[in-house]
Design a protein around this motif. Structure first.
Motif: not given
Lengths: 358, 485
Positions: B232-251
């Motif tokens: 979830a974190f290593l490619f679920g989120r890191l993958g979206w981040s460079p595209l400025n398309a991250l849709m969740i930041i953990s609470g």
């Protein structure tokens, strides 16, 4: 191989081929993971052996009394090629921690090991991380012959390379480097303010003060707004002079706001008193803070008025300024609190007085 | 159209879906790989010691606490030891019934404080604001119960600093976590939010609120969740981040620019996924305003959290997460294919809608279809095995690629044995665990569809970090409104 699915439809064959490809890639990835882990374990062992041998030696070099670095008795073992990066990391970290003659002695060791020539190879042919460490090393070595090459890298589009080059130029010759770096600060959007601030601190106020003063006073309002934030890195007297001049002429709210953040000379008081009526709340807020730092008795009234400002932050800073004035006593603060008609102003005084008491 | 044609079409639909899903994630994996490379190169410049500059913005840490008496004191003590030049801790006691407030009063010498509290975001009434007589940077808001989102909003109202960081009361932070998560704000002034990697603390030794020794848990369920978090974190989120398309930041841990969040109206109190909803709403609103912004992610393991070790709690958590996801997407559906939506509106949102929102329906549907079709003799045993094999092999590939990313980046778990155990988990999770997860998520989706009332269940946690030896009693329950995804 696919006899058992002979006669099946294409979907099955497609599924089986997909499974085979995914399965094979899983095995390959796993093997890669195993190789990476084995390599990591070997590297960790090698790094530990390096540190066991070299850390005491480098510490001894750094702490020795000899000022020249020409300690002929010091036995320096040969540095294997595979340990060069470990050495450069350790050596650069020590350089950043230590100051003065320790740097001279560390440089002497590096030169004796031939590091000064090895880093050129890294700089010209290495990967990005090699290039970065090579630039840092040449800077710490005060390698004047590398100036032109590093100045070239200062203009690199790559943020890290350009910043590392700026740091190296400062290490080599801060007086010469700062006038080259300041125009870049205003131009380069990718240079973060925190990193620029660290660079200018490293250059020191002697090298930074005059060029920064000139750049602010001669620059456009946009450039001035960007550069004024770095005034805390220069001599106080020069900072005060720059702030005074800019505040007198400023027509740009951003510039005024940044100037107020660093203003601490009574010379600014007339201008600051005028700014408490500014239509923008962040300028009123900063004006309140400045009055708290340098205000006179007569400014109490202005601060009392700001306590009734519609913006929470202006009231908060005004209350902090009032309660922090060196010539105001608790009884007087209580009197001010009592004569306030505005409930929000009273609440704010209660909060700030309680904060001070705590 | 004959039954045979329908079965033929269904086979291709499900097979195509599985392949597309995995191809999408492998694509994200590749983006992560490049993102990770850039990130580590960037860290080279930071590896040299640097003094804190005056540009590090002060941070308000907001800790919502509901019935956290077992852990709250240790958590706040740990927060006091974070390495950062200037920060305040705002604990929001959300009407706890277990003495959470009293514990805080006793431990930190809290005294009522006449604060000019301004309610910029509407919340349940704040009864009293306390301030510590020992630590001036600790304040406690005692308010009526309103849920986690309401507590966070109250904390935002009380926060003094321009950045706020929402932290779960049971989170274990790395000492330099604030500094790490702040870096994107320093590097790019357009950054409005940043999250970090959450890791599972089960199996680690925690002392005084900090991780002392990293290890893997004995519990198979917790081990499987470690693999899941890596994915979830290593490619679920890191993958979206460079595209400025991250849709969740953990609470559990995220840093936000306060004024931007206030302008967006703060956290929504009527959703179970308030953390994801806020981030999606930030995208929607900032895109609408055509503002330059960045919502980003640092891959460093900066926060550790305890994973449930029993199926019941885990199932409840996953059902809740799926409902939260459904709510977050539907409440901001205008972002999807919006002309101003950018990468997030045209790529990330549709991707998550198709594979995360509808995913459980298609996954469980796929498994059921293959099972029923085989049972009724509509497909051959070969076909049944081929489809099952395909789903399992693709799952293993994804998990192993996450393990590879972990190995080239942080290799947090030391030793060869741990690598083998993680690889074992990457294989094992495809035989039942993933399918069970899909069922839970489907239940969450159905619950959202029929509109049953949103509420936070109680989490069974071991309260490990509150005990003297740092190991704790796994049987001791602790409740709270944490358990963020």
């Amino acid at each position: 191989m696919l006899d058992f699915v002979a006669g099946s439809d294409r979907a099955i064959i497609f599924a089986i081929y997909s499974s085979l490809i995914a399965g094979s890639m899983t095995v390959l990835l796993f093997l890669w993971v195993v190789i990476l882990r084995s390599r990591l374990l070997v590297q960790q062992r090698r790094h530990k052996a390096f540190l066991d041998q070299w850390r005491p030696l480098l510490t001894q070099v750094a702490l020795t009394e000899d000022q020249t670095g020409d300690d002929q008795d010091l036995v320096v073992p040969e540095l294997p090629k595979s340990s060069l990066m470990y050495f450069l990391n350790e050596w650069n970290v020590l350089h950043d921690v230590l100051r003065g003659s320790a740097g001279v002695r560390l440089n002497a060791v590096a030169r004796r090991l031939g590091v000064d020539t090895a880093v050129w190879k890294l700089l010209n042919h290495g990967r990005l991380s090699d290039k970065l460490i090579a630039i840092a090393t040449l800077g710490h070595l005060v390698e004047n012959s590398a100036w032109d090459r590093i100045e070239e890298l200062l203009h690199s589009h790559h943020t890290l390379i350009s910043l590392m080059a700026a740091k190296a130029l400062i290490n080599i010759d801060a007086d010469r480097a700062v006038p080259l770096i300041l125009p870049m600060v205003t131009r380069r959007e990718d240079w973060a303010a925190a990193r620029v601030s660290s660079l200018l601190r490293e250059a020191g106020p002697a090298a930074t003060s005059r060029p920064l003063q000139q750049a602010i006073l001669e620059g456009t309002p946009e450039e001035a707004a960007k550069l004024i934030g770095f005034l805390p890195t220069v001599h106080r007297s020069i900072a005060a002079k720059v702030v005074h001049e800019v505040l007198q002429q400023s027509v740009d709210d951003r510039v005024t706001s940044v100037c107020l953040r660093v203003a601490d000379s009574p010379l600014e008081l007339p201008q600051v008193r005028h700014l408490v009526n500014h239509p923008r709340w962040h300028i009123r807020m900063r004006a309140a803070s400045v009055l708290g730092r340098i205000g006179y008795r007569q400014d109490k009234r202005l601060l009392e008025r700001l306590l009734c400002d519609p913006e929470w932050w202006v009231r908060y800073r005004a209350a902090q300024a009032l309660t922090g004035l060196p010539f105001i006593e608790q009884k007087e603060l209580d009197r001010i609190r009592q004569r306030l008609d505005d409930r929000y102003a009273r609440d704010m005084m209660d909060q700030v007085m309680a904060e001070r008491a705590a | 159209m004959t039954t045979q044609d329908l079965i033929f079409a269904a086979q291709w639909v499900f097979l195509g879906y599985f392949l597309l899903l995995n191809a999408g994630y492998i694509g994200l994996n590749l983006v992560s790989l490049f993102g990770m490379r850039d990130y580590f190169q960037g860290r080279r410049i930071e590896s040299l010691p640097k003094v804190y500059s005056e540009h590090e913005m002060p941070i308000s840490i907001i800790v919502p606490a509901y019935n956290e008496a077992a852990t709250i004191v240790t958590s706040v003590r740990a927060l006091l030891q974070l390495r950062y030049p200037e920060y305040e801790i705002v604990v929001v006691n959300d009407g706890s019934r277990d003495g959470t407030l009293q514990k805080l009063i006793d431990e930190f010498a809290l005294v009522p404080f006449p604060e000019a509290y301004r309610q910029r975001i509407a919340t349940q009434p704040v009864k009293t604001i306390y301030r510590s007589a020992i630590h001036p940077n600790i304040r406690v808001l005692d308010k009526d119960n309103g849920g986690k989102a309401d507590s966070l909003n109250a904390g935002i109202n009380a926060a003094r600093y321009p950045l706020f960081c929402g932290v779960d009361a049971d989170s274990v932070l790395q000492p330099d976590s604030l500094y790490r998560v702040l870096q994107p704000f320093l590097d790019d002034p357009d950054t409005v939010a940043c999250g970090g990697t959450i890791r599972i603390a089960n199996g680690c030794r925690v002392r005084d609120g900090f991780i002392e020794k990293i290890g893997l848990p004995d519990s198979t369920l917790a081990l499987l969740q470690i693999m899941e978090y890596l994915r979830a974190f290593l490619f679920g989120r890191l993958g979206w981040s460079p595209l400025n398309a991250l849709m969740i930041i953990s609470g559990a841990f995220g840093l936000f620019r306060k004024e931007v969040v206030v302008a967006c109206g703060g956290y929504r109190t009527d959703t179970l996924g308030e953390d994801m909803e806020l981030v999606v709403r930030l995208h929607r609103m900032l895109r609408k305003q055509q503002r330059r912004y960045r919502i980003t992610f640092v891959p460093d393991p900066i926060c550790w959290t305890e994973a449930p070790e029993d199926l019941r709690t885990l199932g409840r958590q996953r059902i809740r997460w799926q409902r939260g996801l459904a709510e977050s997407l539907t409440l901001n559906q205008s972002l999807m294919f919006n002309p101003r939506g950018g990468t997030v509106g045209w790529l990330a949102f549709p991707f998550i809608f198709l594979f995360e929102f509808l995913g459980p329906l298609l996954e469980v549907g796929g498994y059921l279809f293959v099972g029923i079709a085989y049972w009724n003799g509509w497909i051959s045993p070969d076909a049944f095995l081929a489809f099952l094999l395909c789903a399992i092999c693709l799952g293993m590939l994804l998990s192993t690629s996450a393990l590879m990313l972990e190995e080239i980046s942080f290799h947090v778990y030391p030793g060869f044995r741990n690598t083998m155990l993680l690889f074992g988990a990457a294989i094992l999770e495809n035989f039942g665990y993933r399918q069970l997860n899909a069922v839970w998520r489907l239940i969450g989706l159905l619950q959202w569809l029929i509109g049953s009332k949103s509420h936070w269940g109680e989490m069974n946690r071991g309260a490990r970090w509150s005990s003297e030896d740092g190991v704790g009693d796994p049987a001791a329950p602790a409740a709270g409104h944490s358990g963020s995804q």
